[in-house]
Design an enzyme around this catalytic site. Structure first.
Site, PDB file in Angstrom:
ATOM      1  N   GLU A  94       0.862  -1.192   0.000  1.00  0.00           N
ATOM      2  CA  GLU A  94       0.000   0.000   0.000  1.00  0.00           C
ATOM      3  C   GLU A  94       0.893   1.235   0.000  1.00  0.00           C
ATOM      4  O   GLU A  94       1.791   1.348   0.831  1.00  0.00           O
ATOM      5  CB  GLU A  94      -0.920  -0.015   1.221  1.00  0.00           C
ATOM      6  CG  GLU A  94      -1.766   1.234   1.397  1.00  0.00           C
ATOM      7  CD  GLU A  94      -2.629   1.541   0.177  1.00  0.00           C
ATOM      8  OE1 GLU A  94      -2.560   2.695  -0.310  1.00  0.00           O
ATOM      9  OE2 GLU A  94      -3.353   0.629  -0.290  1.00  0.00           O
ATOM     10  N   ASP A 154      -7.309   1.804  -8.440  1.00  0.00           N
ATOM     11  CA  ASP A 154      -7.690   3.162  -8.826  1.00  0.00           C
ATOM     12  C   ASP A 154      -7.993   3.188 -10.319  1.00  0.00           C
ATOM     13  O   ASP A 154      -7.169   2.735 -11.128  1.00  0.00           O
ATOM     14  CB  ASP A 154      -6.553   4.144  -8.530  1.00  0.00           C
ATOM     15  CG  ASP A 154      -6.392   4.409  -7.042  1.00  0.00           C
ATOM     16  OD1 ASP A 154      -7.299   4.016  -6.285  1.00  0.00           O
ATOM     17  OD2 ASP A 154      -5.375   4.997  -6.649  1.00  0.00           O
TER      18      ASP A 154
END
Length: 248
Positions: A93, A148
């Protein structure tokens, strides 16, 4: 130096009482530019990565086998960890507050239940440093869930699926290994299917009933739960790593 970031280990004392972290205390932006130069440290080579800092019980010779690329709040890892107690798994992440949250989440879970000792998070950029962490053919499973979308055409280069990145996924994934993808954006789903289908080292894969992972993909992640709550739709595509036809 092995290039290990001191922030990576689960911070001792961060949750002396088993007090689970709350997302509202980890404010962050929804997206991060993966091509900018974030302040990240990474091992020069996989052999120099000290996984003991993340997994206190990992033994010499043990390897990470599952990687969640862009793991978000860690929901998939929390689900898979007790399902596969013999497998070490890591989430990558890039957003610092989100990785802090997952870090603290696993610290709290481990104090309640030792079965979560096989999962953890690293703050890093999977688009740049995946081969720094994993050897060729090391991973059994890679997860790319609700990435995303980066809708604008000029930002498509930010997407976590591209021809160049597929070469890296193929490098670290063992032959027969599986990539699981999910998106709630049909255009992004189609983009991922197109790229994986055109890449010679992957083929479309339909899991059977013995694939426990495929059954929990959508309901495990925070993004997936949000889609379900909003009565939206998620599209899943799964691919298997195949032999390189040019390598005898």
């Amino acid at each position: 130096s092995s290039g290990i970031n001191a922030e990576w280990p689960l911070r001792p004392g961060a949750a002396t009482k088993v007090k689970h972290p709350k997302k509202r205390n980890y404010r962050h932006r929804a997206h991060s530019n993966p091509l900018s130069d974030h302040s990240l440290e990474y091992p020069v080579a996989p052999d120099l990565m000290n996984w003991n800092q993340l997994f206190p019980r990992i033994k010499s010779g043990d390897q990470i086998k599952f990687c969640d690329v862009g793991c978000g709040y860690g929901g998939l890892l929390v689900t898979l960890s007790p399902m596969f107690p013999e497998k070490f798994m890591v989430g990558f992440e890039i957003r610092v507050k989100v990785s802090d949250y997952v870090n603290d989440r696993f610290l709290a879970l481990r104090q309640e239940d030792e079965s979560y000792n096989n999962a953890g998070v690293v703050r890093t950029n999977a688009m740049k440093y995946l081969p720094n962490f994993f050897k060729k053919g090391q991973l059994e499973k890679i997860f790319i869930l609700y990435p995303d979308p980066h809708f604008k055409k000029c930002k498509h280069k930010w997407r976590v699926v591209s021809e160049g990145l597929l070469a890296e996924y193929a490098h670290v994934l063992q032959v027969g290994g599986v990539v699981y993808t999910v998106s709630d954006v049909k255009e992004v789903h189609d983009w991922m299917v197109q790229h994986f289908s055109q890449f010679p080292l992957f083929e479309s894969y339909t899991p059977d009933d013995t694939d426990k992972v495929a059954q929990v993909l959508i309901g495990s992640t925070e993004e997936g739960k949000k889609v379900i709550r909003n009565e939206g739709q998620s599209w899943t595509a799964i691919f298997k790593r195949v032999e390189d036809p040019h390598v005898s």
